[in-house]
Write an enzyme that holds these catalytic residues in place. Structure first.
Site, PDB file in Angstrom:
ATOM      1  N   ARG A  13       0.807  -1.137  -0.088  1.00 21.63           N
ATOM      2  CA  ARG A  13       0.072  -0.116  -0.160  1.00 21.63           C
ATOM      3  C   ARG A  13       0.792   1.163   0.000  1.00 21.63           C
ATOM      4  O   ARG A  13       0.465   2.277   0.660  1.00 21.63           O
ATOM      5  CB  ARG A  13      -0.848   0.173   1.177  1.00 21.63           C
ATOM      6  CG  ARG A  13      -1.974  -1.067   1.168  1.00 21.63           C
ATOM      7  CD  ARG A  13      -3.079  -0.644   0.302  1.00 21.63           C
ATOM      8  NE  ARG A  13      -4.160  -1.583   0.601  1.00 21.63           N
ATOM      9  CZ  ARG A  13      -5.302  -1.173   1.275  1.00 21.63           C
ATOM     10  NH1 ARG A  13      -5.521   0.123   1.469  1.00 21.63           N
ATOM     11  NH2 ARG A  13      -6.514  -2.031   1.659  1.00 21.63           N
ATOM     12  N   ARG A  26      -2.849   7.174   1.382  1.00 23.64           N
ATOM     13  CA  ARG A  26      -3.241   8.588   2.091  1.00 23.64           C
ATOM     14  C   ARG A  26      -2.075   9.164   2.888  1.00 23.64           C
ATOM     15  O   ARG A  26      -2.187  10.172   3.479  1.00 23.64           O
ATOM     16  CB  ARG A  26      -4.345   8.169   3.021  1.00 23.64           C
ATOM     17  CG  ARG A  26      -5.579   7.938   2.045  1.00 23.64           C
ATOM     18  CD  ARG A  26      -6.867   7.374   2.742  1.00 23.64           C
ATOM     19  NE  ARG A  26      -6.580   5.922   2.963  1.00 23.64           N
ATOM     20  CZ  ARG A  26      -7.633   5.249   3.591  1.00 23.64           C
ATOM     21  NH1 ARG A  26      -8.538   5.615   3.671  1.00 23.64           N
ATOM     22  NH2 ARG A  26      -7.179   3.894   3.802  1.00 23.64           N
ATOM     23  N   ARG A  74      -6.245  11.863  -5.338  1.00 25.12           N
ATOM     24  CA  ARG A  74      -7.537  11.192  -4.841  1.00 25.12           C
ATOM     25  C   ARG A  74      -8.686  12.426  -5.037  1.00 25.12           C
ATOM     26  O   ARG A  74      -9.811  11.894  -5.269  1.00 25.12           O
ATOM     27  CB  ARG A  74      -7.044  10.764  -3.416  1.00 25.12           C
ATOM     28  CG  ARG A  74      -8.436  10.160  -2.702  1.00 25.12           C
ATOM     29  CD  ARG A  74      -8.704   8.868  -3.385  1.00 25.12           C
ATOM     30  NE  ARG A  74      -9.740   8.186  -2.432  1.00 25.12           N
ATOM     31  CZ  ARG A  74     -11.200   8.492  -2.605  1.00 25.12           C
ATOM     32  NH1 ARG A  74     -11.386   9.340  -3.574  1.00 25.12           N
ATOM     33  NH2 ARG A  74     -12.084   7.808  -1.858  1.00 25.12           N
ATOM     34  N   ASP A 107      -7.110  -2.199  -7.163  1.00 25.68           N
ATOM     35  CA  ASP A 107      -7.620  -2.721  -5.954  1.00 25.68           C
ATOM     36  C   ASP A 107      -7.900  -4.302  -6.149  1.00 25.68           C
ATOM     37  O   ASP A 107      -8.232  -4.634  -7.287  1.00 25.68           O
ATOM     38  CB  ASP A 107      -8.730  -2.135  -5.317  1.00 25.68           C
ATOM     39  CG  ASP A 107      -9.043  -2.203  -4.042  1.00 25.68           C
ATOM     40  OD1 ASP A 107      -8.458  -1.783  -3.118  1.00 25.68           O
ATOM     41  OD2 ASP A 107     -10.128  -3.247  -3.669  1.00 25.68           O
ATOM     42  N   TYR A 122     -15.354 -11.147   0.463  1.00 22.46           N
ATOM     43  CA  TYR A 122     -15.747  -9.702   0.522  1.00 22.46           C
ATOM     44  C   TYR A 122     -17.009  -9.891  -0.466  1.00 22.46           C
ATOM     45  O   TYR A 122     -18.304  -9.059  -0.182  1.00 22.46           O
ATOM     46  CB  TYR A 122     -14.900  -8.702  -0.542  1.00 22.46           C
ATOM     47  CG  TYR A 122     -14.121  -8.261   0.490  1.00 22.46           C
ATOM     48  CD1 TYR A 122     -14.101  -7.107   1.539  1.00 22.46           C
ATOM     49  CD2 TYR A 122     -12.529  -8.761   0.507  1.00 22.46           C
ATOM     50  CE1 TYR A 122     -13.172  -6.643   2.255  1.00 22.46           C
ATOM     51  CE2 TYR A 122     -11.573  -8.308   1.386  1.00 22.46           C
ATOM     52  CZ  TYR A 122     -11.963  -7.390   2.253  1.00 22.46           C
ATOM     53  OH  TYR A 122     -10.835  -6.683   3.113  1.00 22.46           O
TER      54      TYR A 122
HETATM   55  O1  CP3 Z   1       0.020   0.996  -3.349  1.00 20.08           O
HETATM   56  C1  CP3 Z   1      -0.545  -0.129  -3.512  1.00 20.08           C
HETATM   57  O2  CP3 Z   1      -0.409  -0.982  -2.615  1.00 20.08           O
HETATM   58  C2  CP3 Z   1      -1.393  -0.407  -4.662  1.00 20.08           C
HETATM   59  C3  CP3 Z   1      -2.685  -0.300  -4.423  1.00 20.08           C
HETATM   60  C4  CP3 Z   1      -3.772  -1.114  -3.495  1.00 20.08           C
HETATM   61  C5  CP3 Z   1      -4.998  -0.674  -2.857  1.00 20.08           C
HETATM   62  N1  CP3 Z   1      -5.437  -1.646  -2.424  1.00 20.08           N
HETATM   63  C6  CP3 Z   1      -5.217   0.545  -3.148  1.00 20.08           C
HETATM   64  C7  CP3 Z   1      -6.405   1.252  -2.090  1.00 20.08           C
HETATM   65  C8  CP3 Z   1      -3.425  -2.433  -3.194  1.00 20.08           C
HETATM   66  C9  CP3 Z   1      -2.354  -3.477  -3.594  1.00 20.08           C
HETATM   67  C10 CP3 Z   1      -5.033  -2.920  -2.672  1.00 20.08           C
HETATM   68  C11 CP3 Z   1      -5.039  -4.441  -1.945  1.00 20.08           C
HETATM   69  C12 CP3 Z   1      -6.177  -4.454  -1.163  1.00 20.08           C
HETATM   70  N2  CP3 Z   1      -7.355  -3.794  -1.386  1.00 20.08           N
HETATM   71  C13 CP3 Z   1      -6.596  -5.507  -0.379  1.00 20.08           C
HETATM   72  C14 CP3 Z   1      -5.406  -6.760   0.265  1.00 20.08           C
HETATM   73  C15 CP3 Z   1      -3.994  -5.933   0.803  1.00 20.08           C
HETATM   74  C16 CP3 Z   1      -4.758  -5.669   2.488  1.00 20.08           C
HETATM   75  O3  CP3 Z   1      -4.516  -4.674   2.705  1.00 20.08           O
HETATM   76  O4  CP3 Z   1      -5.075  -6.779   3.268  1.00 20.08           O
HETATM   77  C17 CP3 Z   1      -7.476  -5.180   0.188  1.00 20.08           C
HETATM   78  C18 CP3 Z   1      -8.054  -6.406   1.425  1.00 20.08           C
HETATM   79  C19 CP3 Z   1      -8.318  -4.391  -0.312  1.00 20.08           C
HETATM   80  C20 CP3 Z   1      -9.789  -3.920  -0.094  1.00 20.08           C
HETATM   81  C21 CP3 Z   1     -10.029  -2.834   0.169  1.00 20.08           C
HETATM   82  N3  CP3 Z   1      -9.539  -1.597  -0.855  1.00 20.08           N
HETATM   83  C22 CP3 Z   1     -10.212  -2.183   1.372  1.00 20.08           C
HETATM   84  C23 CP3 Z   1     -10.664  -3.019   2.566  1.00 20.08           C
HETATM   85  C24 CP3 Z   1     -10.474  -1.035   1.324  1.00 20.08           C
HETATM   86  C25 CP3 Z   1     -10.883  -0.009   2.353  1.00 20.08           C
HETATM   87  C26 CP3 Z   1      -9.965   0.207   3.513  1.00 20.08           C
HETATM   88  C27 CP3 Z   1      -9.070   1.362   3.380  1.00 20.08           C
HETATM   89  O5  CP3 Z   1      -7.657   1.209   3.552  1.00 20.08           O
HETATM   90  O6  CP3 Z   1      -9.602   2.568   3.458  1.00 20.08           O
HETATM   91  C28 CP3 Z   1      -9.982  -0.530   0.159  1.00 20.08           C
HETATM   92  C29 CP3 Z   1      -9.811   0.807  -0.547  1.00 20.08           C
HETATM   93  C30 CP3 Z   1      -8.402   1.237  -1.119  1.00 20.08           C
HETATM   94  N4  CP3 Z   1      -7.366   0.511  -1.833  1.00 20.08           N
HETATM   95  C31 CP3 Z   1      -7.583   2.406  -0.615  1.00 20.08           C
HETATM   96  C32 CP3 Z   1      -6.465   2.474  -1.285  1.00 20.08           C
HETATM   97  C33 CP3 Z   1      -5.096   3.327  -1.534  1.00 20.08           C
HETATM   98  C34 CP3 Z   1      -8.236   3.617   0.254  1.00 20.08           C
HETATM   99  C35 CP3 Z   1      -9.256   4.105  -0.408  1.00 20.08           C
HETATM  100  C36 CP3 Z   1      -9.071   5.736  -0.671  1.00 20.08           C
HETATM  101  O7  CP3 Z   1      -7.937   6.279  -0.827  1.00 20.08           O
HETATM  102  O8  CP3 Z   1     -10.169   6.541  -0.373  1.00 20.08           O
END
Ligand code: CP3
Length: 341
Positions: free
Chosen positions: A23, A27, A36, A73, A149
């Site tokens: 990640r 943010r 964003r 994602d 999910y």
């Molecule tokens: O930088 C990176 O790693 C690449 C992008 C990336 C994102 N999500 C962007 C994202 C990657 C590799 C993921 C993987 C992901 N997404 C996983 C597996 C890794 C882990 O954390 O266990 C999972 C379970 C998800 C599902 C997901 N996406 C959730 C649960 C959420 C919300 C929780 C949160 O952190 O807000 C997301 C949204 C998300 N995916 C964000 C980002 C940067 C945040 C959203 C935002 O910026 O508004």
């Protein structure tokens, strides 16, 4: 110049451990928050190649990590299979109720690829802007983690419906089968677009009891690896099974030619001793320790570098970087890892 990540993954020695952070685009970076906001909506950010490519490159510019991971994602897969997915502010993902009939009979793979085309476009754009010494990581969730999910419509009540599905396993198996197909195709397309390394996120692997892991986690994983490599050749691959590293030694006996991601709750010393020395490991700094900083952070980094000395190793976090992580702490970790030459 060396591509430290892909070299490590094919078992070659590098001057120092490869470094990236799960990640890493997110943010905690002001430039991410700005893009964003410009995008407005999370899906718009993911599916607009210029914007997705821009946020993918931001952490490389700032920290010079050894690899970029494409901004996308794991939930693009249910979306491309026709299940609506939304991100409510401060809530995490929300999915519409799963139509089991429709999903297990899904066959419109042309549509599926069309929905995901902007991801592949973002990968090729990013590849063009990235120095050749940097790897570009493509990724997907594992079938089980994506299924959790889809079944619970989000995290739900700690994934109670998903856990229940393990007791009536036939339905679950047909869902995993479609997801295995979808994930394989998505990974193949990412490699064709320019990804040089793949990672499979199995963030909810630990919900599966040990006696079901072979059927629910590892068989689908092996099938994905075989399908992908049959299509695109020997692409390096990292499997991140959060909370199940005690199963890695057994899995490694299958000689899959993959690396293992390690979460922060795993004992890296014990794991190092239980796995053959040629298997690459990745991890496992606690994201909370990175937030905390100071001497505790220094000690944690040195500890990982010390244990990792004897095998191909990728320095990373044990899970995704937290939004309130101070940038100065990330800088410090980069400095320490680079001194480990
Ligand atoms: O930088 C990176 O790693 C690449 C992008 C990336 C994102 N999500 C962007 C994202 C990657 C590799 C993921 C993987 C992901 N997404 C996983 C597996 C890794 C882990 O954390 O266990 C999972 C379970 C998800 C599902 C997901 N996406 C959730 C649960 C959420 C919300 C929780 C949160 O952190 O807000 C997301 C949204 C998300 N995916 C964000 C980002 C940067 C945040 C959203 C935002 O910026 O508004």
């Amino acid at each position: 110049m060396e591509n430290r990540l892909s070299k490590t993954l094919i078992g070659q020695k590098t001057d120092r451990p490869a470094l990236w952070m799960m990640r890493q685009a997110g943010r905690y970076l002001p430039e991410y928050r700005q893009t964003r906001e410009q995008a407005g909506n999370f899906w718009t950010l993911c599916f607009t190649p210029d914007l997705a490519s821009e946020v993918t490159l931001q952490p490389i510019r700032r920290f010079d990590y050894d690899a970029a991971i494409i901004f996308s994602d794991i939930l693009v897969i249910p979306k491309a299979l026709g299940q609506k997915v939304e991100f409510a502010p401060n809530h995490g993902p929300l999915l519409e109720p799963l139509d089991w009939q429709a999903i297990t009979h899904f066959s419109d793979w042309t549509d599926f690829e069309q929905v995901l085309a902007p991801v592949y476009e973002a990968i090729s754009q990013t590849k063009n802007s990235l120095a050749p010494s940097k790897d570009l990581i493509g990724f997907a969730g594992s079938p089980w983690t994506i299924a959790t999910y889809m079944i619970d419509g989000g995290k739900g009540n700690e994934f109670s419906l998903s856990r229940h599905s393990l007791t009536t396993i036939d339905n679950l198996q047909s869902l995993l089968k479609i997801l295995t197909q979808a994930i394989s195709l998505h990974l193949i397309n990412q490699v064709k677009a320019g990804a040089t390394v793949l990672q499979i996120f199995d963030s909810w692997a630990a919900l599966v009891p040990a006696d079901l892991r072979e059927d629910v986690l590892f068989k689908p994983l092996r099938q994905i690896i075989a399908t992908v490599r049959q299509s695109v050749g020997d692409i390096p691959l990292i499997y991140f099974g959060r909370g199940i590293s005690e199963s890695y030694a057994k899995l490694a006996q299958k000689k899959l030619g993959i690396a293992f991601g390690v979460d922060q709750h795993s004992n890296l010393i014990a794991l190092d001793q239980s796995l053959p020395q040629d298997i690459p490991l990745q991890g496992n700094l606690d994201p909370e320790t990175l937030v905390e900083g100071g001497e505790k952070l220094e000690r944690a980094v040195y500890h990982i570098l010390e244990v990792a000395k004897n095998r191909p190793f990728i320095f990373n976090l044990g899970h995704g970087i937290l939004p309130h992580t101070p940038i100065a702490h990330v800088d410090r970790v980069c400095e320490l890892v680079r001194q480990a030459a």
